[in-house]
Design a protein around this motif. Structure first.
Motif, mmCIF file in Angstrom:
data_model
loop_
_atom_site.group_PDB
_atom_site.id
_atom_site.type_symbol
_atom_site.label_atom_id
_atom_site.label_comp_id
_atom_site.label_asym_id
_atom_site.label_seq_id
_atom_site.Cartn_x
_atom_site.Cartn_y
_atom_site.Cartn_z
ATOM 1 N N ALA A 29 0.821 -1.208 0.000
ATOM 2 C CA ALA A 29 0.000 0.000 0.000
ATOM 3 C C ALA A 29 0.856 1.258 0.000
ATOM 4 N N LYS A 33 0.889 3.973 -2.981
ATOM 5 C CA LYS A 33 0.558 5.381 -2.721
ATOM 6 C C LYS A 33 1.676 6.304 -3.197
ATOM 7 N N ALA A 38 -3.195 7.562 -5.050
ATOM 8 C CA ALA A 38 -4.185 7.160 -4.052
ATOM 9 C C ALA A 38 -5.082 6.029 -4.535
ATOM 10 N N VAL A 39 -5.450 6.051 -5.801
ATOM 11 C CA VAL A 39 -6.337 5.003 -6.322
ATOM 12 C C VAL A 39 -5.641 3.651 -6.295
ATOM 13 N N ASP A 42 -5.496 2.422 -2.719
ATOM 14 C CA ASP A 42 -6.794 1.919 -2.293
ATOM 15 C C ASP A 42 -7.039 0.513 -2.841
ATOM 16 N N THR A 45 -4.930 -2.059 -0.957
ATOM 17 C CA THR A 45 -5.517 -2.345 0.351
ATOM 18 C C THR A 45 -6.722 -3.258 0.219
ATOM 19 N N LYS A 46 -7.569 -2.985 -0.754
ATOM 20 C CA LYS A 46 -8.761 -3.804 -0.955
ATOM 21 C C LYS A 46 -8.396 -5.227 -1.387
#
Length: 56
Positions: A29, A33, A38-39, A42, A45-46
């Motif tokens: 992550a 980043k 940021a996308v 994200d 992380t998902k």
């Protein structure tokens, strides 16, 4: 998107995926980043949450 940008983001995504495969989700992550935005962070992380959560 230029070819150079696409190549850079593809390289970052491959490195992030490798870290996820090694269960290094926090590192994945952070890399996403810092180098992908940021996308991408994200999504990393998902993916970790889905792949490694106990709720299957």
């Amino acid at each position: 998107m230029t070819a150079a940008t696409k190549a850079r983001l593809t390289n970052v995504a491959q490195r992030v995926d490798s870290l996820i495969d090694q269960h290094q989700c926090a590192d994945a992550a952070t890399l996403a980043k810092n180098e992908g935005g940021a996308v991408m962070a994200d999504m990393a992380t998902k993916i970790c949450t889905l792949r490694y959560s106990d709720a299957k």
